[in-house]
Design an enzyme around this catalytic site. Structure first.
Site, PDB file in Angstrom:
ATOM      1  N   GLU A   1     -14.030 -49.886  11.323  1.00 26.86           N
ATOM      2  CA  GLU A   1     -13.676 -51.147  10.738  1.00 26.86           C
ATOM      3  C   GLU A   1     -12.352 -51.071   9.652  1.00 26.86           C
ATOM      4  O   GLU A   1     -12.097 -52.314   9.399  1.00 26.86           O
ATOM      5  CB  GLU A   1     -15.004 -51.455   9.641  1.00 26.86           C
ATOM      6  CG  GLU A   1     -16.244 -51.897  10.709  1.00 26.86           C
ATOM      7  CD  GLU A   1     -16.975 -50.750  11.196  1.00 26.86           C
ATOM      8  OE1 GLU A   1     -16.579 -49.614  11.147  1.00 26.86           O
ATOM      9  OE2 GLU A   1     -18.077 -51.243  11.734  1.00 26.86           O
TER      10      GLU A   1
ATOM     11  N   PHE B   1     -33.008 -50.400   6.407  1.00 24.20           N
ATOM     12  CA  PHE B   1     -31.957 -49.859   7.398  1.00 24.20           C
ATOM     13  C   PHE B   1     -30.619 -50.414   7.273  1.00 24.20           C
ATOM     14  O   PHE B   1     -30.655 -51.714   7.318  1.00 24.20           O
ATOM     15  CB  PHE B   1     -32.515 -50.110   9.015  1.00 24.20           C
ATOM     16  CG  PHE B   1     -31.633 -49.149   9.727  1.00 24.20           C
ATOM     17  CD1 PHE B   1     -31.284 -47.752   9.679  1.00 24.20           C
ATOM     18  CD2 PHE B   1     -31.156 -49.902  10.530  1.00 24.20           C
ATOM     19  CE1 PHE B   1     -30.418 -47.374  10.581  1.00 24.20           C
ATOM     20  CE2 PHE B   1     -30.014 -49.231  11.659  1.00 24.20           C
ATOM     21  CZ  PHE B   1     -29.698 -48.098  11.511  1.00 24.20           C
ATOM     22  N   GLN B   2     -29.792 -49.822   6.824  1.00 13.90           N
ATOM     23  CA  GLN B   2     -28.217 -50.377   6.892  1.00 13.90           C
ATOM     24  C   GLN B   2     -28.298 -51.330   5.901  1.00 13.90           C
ATOM     25  O   GLN B   2     -27.234 -52.124   6.094  1.00 13.90           O
ATOM     26  CB  GLN B   2     -27.819 -50.870   8.314  1.00 13.90           C
ATOM     27  CG  GLN B   2     -27.751 -49.589   9.291  1.00 13.90           C
ATOM     28  CD  GLN B   2     -26.789 -50.052  10.498  1.00 13.90           C
ATOM     29  OE1 GLN B   2     -26.768 -51.118  10.818  1.00 13.90           O
ATOM     30  NE2 GLN B   2     -26.306 -49.067  11.095  1.00 13.90           N
TER      31      GLN B   2
ATOM     32  N   LYS C   1     -29.053 -61.647   7.939  1.00 15.00           N
ATOM     33  CA  LYS C   1     -29.298 -61.818   9.253  1.00 15.00           C
ATOM     34  C   LYS C   1     -30.177 -63.289   9.377  1.00 15.00           C
ATOM     35  O   LYS C   1     -30.138 -64.215  10.176  1.00 15.00           O
ATOM     36  CB  LYS C   1     -30.052 -60.839   9.907  1.00 15.00           C
ATOM     37  CG  LYS C   1     -30.202 -60.929  11.302  1.00 15.00           C
ATOM     38  CD  LYS C   1     -30.343 -59.468  11.991  1.00 15.00           C
ATOM     39  CE  LYS C   1     -30.510 -59.322  13.528  1.00 15.00           C
ATOM     40  NZ  LYS C   1     -30.895 -58.224  14.151  1.00 15.00           N
TER      41      LYS C   1
ATOM     42  N   MET D   1       5.520 -36.112   1.931  1.00 16.60           N
ATOM     43  CA  MET D   1       5.689 -36.482   0.342  1.00 16.60           C
ATOM     44  C   MET D   1       5.063 -35.531  -0.410  1.00 16.60           C
ATOM     45  O   MET D   1       5.592 -35.393  -1.569  1.00 16.60           O
ATOM     46  CB  MET D   1       5.353 -37.855   0.612  1.00 16.60           C
ATOM     47  CG  MET D   1       5.549 -38.507  -0.847  1.00 16.60           C
ATOM     48  SD  MET D   1       7.355 -38.789  -1.307  1.00 16.60           S
ATOM     49  CE  MET D   1       7.808 -40.184  -0.387  1.00 16.60           C
TER      50      MET D   1
END
Ligand SMILES: Cc1ncc(C[n+]2csc(CCOP(=O)(O)OP(=O)(O)O)c2C)c(N)n1
Ligand SMILES: [Mg+2]
Lengths: 195, 584
Positions: free
Chosen positions: B69, B131-132, B181, B495
């Site tokens: 993502e 969940f999630q 949802k 760097m």
């Protein structure tokens, strides 16, 4: 110089906005001394009253960051002298001691305390006033068995404000008038352009 | 059964002007109404209803399945940066949404318009550690311009309209819309989509006040050594033309911040280079010699100002910005010109006198010469056998003529690329300026390739940063955006190594990074590649990379311990800029 500033924020009534405003302070490690949320004089517009100790420069920047939030209409900051303010404190003390000691009743009266609940076992007094006043009464009551103490966030009225009714109209116009965005630079023209 | 259903359809269709659709479909209809054609995303449990609806919209909405993502949001950023449109991301709840956070922070600090739609658990499960489930709204609050959780499908059209309006208007930024949802599944009466053009509590741009503009013009007209510094505001305001007119009439030398780069062609006669820690010598040094400093659409980042109490103290400062919170935030302005520079610049141009400053401009040219002698010559045309990053960019310039989109990652290669890349047109520079996010370039380049397929997209990446998001090679393999990947391999986290060498007495602590065989890795993803370590092969290899009709990975082995100079060491003033190691 750091001093006490009261910030008044007019907002939409939106879940999550309190967090958005709070993190503007916490991100910069600035302690919020007092916070109150309430309705305002305008229906559907919410009002936050926030007290912090900071320099004017910092407070001005904070207000800009607050105003930048999508759901904030306007943020003002004022010194103590520019506002009328109150905080409400509640004190719970054992009823028997108060009944026994006449002195206590006199002290309470002197501090403008008003009984809100009187029960056999305890009495709850309320005092509305400035911080020092409500603080003082704690000290006074401690020897007599102060059971509980709580103080509310500050509420403040800006002395010079005309309220938000007219301002809101400005905000509701699609093309805002000049009032909607105040500009301290321009309003203090001289100070700004003197080099 | 069949007749029953038919009946139902006809009865609902005739009387009502509204139709019943799902929340998910409403999301997709909103995207179409906002003229979105590309989405970067990744599915999962809590966003499945939206992906199910997408199945039927596949012909109108091009969904690019990324590999992480973070890749989705960086791609959306790259898309937005080159196209000037809003980038769109889909991600699922929990880990899908938390993977977006780095990109949100990046888009927030670099003012990139992105709308992310995240799935969320059913509303009745909110707060139950389902969940999630993660508290996406609170996690993303500090890194979004606006966010909102939808729990009822009826809200979807208006909320998405608001999201797009907020993301693109005023000072742009990222928006997260978290949709439970149940709201995605819910059928509701859809009355069409109405674009949002006004939110009463939101002022995207302050009103332009003529008094300021007049005062600013007066200062400019009286100036002897005026200096313009400009940032991404010019690009975001789509005010490149207005800016060029202002510059050309005023005759004032102008330097860009890394984010403002390409708003003015890099070879413009009045363009004097880049500001900042690794910017050009003249612009940094002479910041402290100008008498009027005109800052346009830039925010005085500490990488630009160095030590604030040694920054432009002698100058009167005119600050043009759309965001009132930027005025006086870091540098106190003498005249603040609030407003959209697309409006303020023409007003200012109107009031200023046509002028030239030959002597003042010569100061910049002299500084440039000094930088050429001390740094640039050797960097672009090295006398040693080891290749430098600078010469790679020089060769690239010759082949692209400055017409490519240059996407850079973070580190030495980024500074070198931005110092030396030629850019003729606006929106040519895509880099993570404010956040400095390693791993940005590869996914951002994928997005850029979709945002403007008419140009070459060249991603310039370090050996370290490439390993942060190289999974997006999979996205390239599957969807075939044309991305030219150039790894400048110095076998170090360069760097950081440079800082350890200069400021930590050569104590190289975990900067020695090993790499896989990048060409083999690319090959595994079906992407052609090549690695070179000889100067003699450089031009041909770059040509091959650019001419290859698909994506291509070119690894160039460069000097291991080369440093980027000039440099304004941290904690010093801009005038204390150093040109070489001995001066540090
Ligand atoms: C996500 C992230 N982690 C760490 C850093 C700190 N950092 C800045 S530059 C750099 C080194 C980059 O190495 P490389 O990608 O090889 O580029 P080079 O400097 O060698 O060109 C590091 C570790 C960062 N900017 N971003
Ligand atoms: Mg490296």
């Amino acid at each position: 110089m750091k001093q006490e500033y009261t910030i008044t924020v007019y907002t939409e009534n939106q879940i999550g906005l309190l967090n958005r405003i709070a993190i503007i302070f916490s991100r910069r490690k600035i302690n919020i001394e007092s916070l109150n949320t309430s309705p305002s004089e305008v229906e559907s517009v919410h009002r936050f009253t926030i007290v912090i100790n900071e320099t004017e420069d910092v407070v001005r920047k904070l207000c800009r960051q607050i105003e930048k939030q999508v759901e904030v209409l306007k943020a003002y900051y004022n010194t103590q002298e520019e506002i009328v303010w109150q905080e409400l404190a509640l004190y719970k003390v054992p009823t028997d001691i108060i009944a026994a000691e006449v002195k206590v009743e006199r002290l309470l009266r002197e501090h403008g305390a008003k009984a809100v609940v009187i029960r056999k076992d305890y009495t709850v007094f309320e005092v509305a006033g400035h911080r020092e006043e409500t603080d003082n009464l704690i000290k006074v009551l401690e020897p007599y068995g102060l059971i509980e103490f709580v103080r509310s966030g500050r509420v403040a009225i800006i002395k010079s404000s005309d309220g938000f009714h007219e301002k809101l109209k400005e905000f509701e116009y699609r093309e805002p008038g000049e009032d909607a965005i105040e500009n301290e630079f321009l309003n203090e023209n001289e100070k700004v352009f003197s080099m | 059964m069949q007749t029953l259903e038919l009946k139902k359809e006809t009865t609902t269709a005739t009387p009502a002007t509204t139709t019943q659709i799902s929340g998910s479909e409403a999301v997709l209809k909103a995207l179409l109404a906002e003229k979105v054609d590309t989405i970067f995303g990744y599915p999962g449990g809590a966003i499945m209803p939206i992906y199910d609806a997408l199945y039927d919209y596949n012909d109108r909405l091009n969904h690019i399945l990324v590999r992480h993502e973070q890749g989705a949001i960086h791609a959306a950023q790259g898309f937005a940066r080159v196209s000037g449109r809003v980038g769109v991301v889909f991600a699922t709840s929990g880990p899908g949404a938390t993977n977006l956070v780095t990109g949100l922070a990046d888009a927030m600090i670099d003012s990139t318009p992105v709308v992310c739609v995240t799935g969320q658990v059913f509303a009745h499960l909110l707060g139950t550690d389902a969940f999630q489930e993660t508290d996406v709204i609170n996690i993303t609050t500090p890194v979004t311009k606006w966010n909102y959780q939808v729990t009822d499908a009826n809200e979807i059209p208006a909320v998405l309209a608001k999201a797009f309006y907020i993301a693109r208007s005023g000072r742009p930024g990222p928006v997260v819309i978290d949709i439970t949802k149940n709201a995605q599944l819910q059928l509701f009466d859809y009355a069409g989509y109405e674009k949002c053009e006004h939110i009463r509590s939101y002022r995207p741009k302050p009103i332009v006040r003529k008094e300021y503009v007049e005062e600013a013009a007066r200062l400019i007209n009286n100036a002897e050594r005026p200096f313009v510094i400009f940032g991404q505001g010019v690009i975001l305001g789509k005010a490149e033309k207005e800016f060029k007119k202002f510059i050309e009439k005023s005759g004032i030398p102008a330097a860009w911040t890394i984010m403002g780069m390409s708003a003015l062609p890099t070879d413009h006669p009045l363009g004097v280079g880049m500001l900042g820690m690794h910017g050009n010598y003249g612009p940094n040094l002479l910041t402290n010699e100008c008498d009027v400093l005109i800052a346009i659409g830039m925010r005085f980042d500490d990488r630009v100002t160095g030590r604030l109490d040694k920054y432009a103290k002698q100058a009167k400062v005119i600050h043009l910005d759309i965001d009132p919170a930027e005025i006086d935030k870091n540098v106190k302005s003498t005249v603040p010109v609030w407003g959209d520079c697309k409006e303020t610049l023409p007003l200012l141009t109107e009031l200023i006198e046509q002028k030239v400053y030959p002597q003042w401009l010569q100061r910049f040219r002299d500084c440039q010469q000094r930088e050429e002698d001390k740094v640039i010559k050797e960097e672009l045309n090295p006398t040693s056998d080891v290749m430098t990053m600078g010469e790679v960019i020089r060769e690239l310039n010759e082949l692209t003529n400055g017409d490519a989109i240059i996407v850079t990652d973070v580190g030495q290669h980024q500074m070198v690329a931005c110092r030396y890349a030629q850019m003729n047109g606006t929106r040519s520079n895509v880099t993570s300026g404010g956040l400095g996010t390693m791993g940005f370039a590869l996914p951002a380049a994928i997005g850029a390739a979709y945002g403007d397929p008419s140009r070459h997209t060249v991603a310039i990446i370090g050996d370290g940063g490439f390993q942060m998001t190289l999974q997006e090679l999979g996205t390239i393999m599957q969807f075939k955006p044309k991305v030219k990947i150039m790894i400048l391999n110095n076998q170090f986290l360069g760097m950081v190594r440079q800082w350890q060498q200069l400021f930590h007495q050569n104590r190289y602590s975990f900067v020695n990074i090993t790499s896989p065989d990048f060409v083999q890795v690319a090959k595994g993803f079906g992407i052609a590649g090549k690695s070179i370590n000889q100067r003699a092969d450089l031009k041909q290899a770059l040509k091959e990379m650019l001419e290859h009709d698909e994506s291509f990975l070119l690894e160039v082995m460069v000097g291991k311990e080369n440093n980027v100079f000039p440099m304004v060491p941290q904690g010093r003033g801009v005038a204390e800029i150093v040109l070489c190691r001995e001066e540090v």
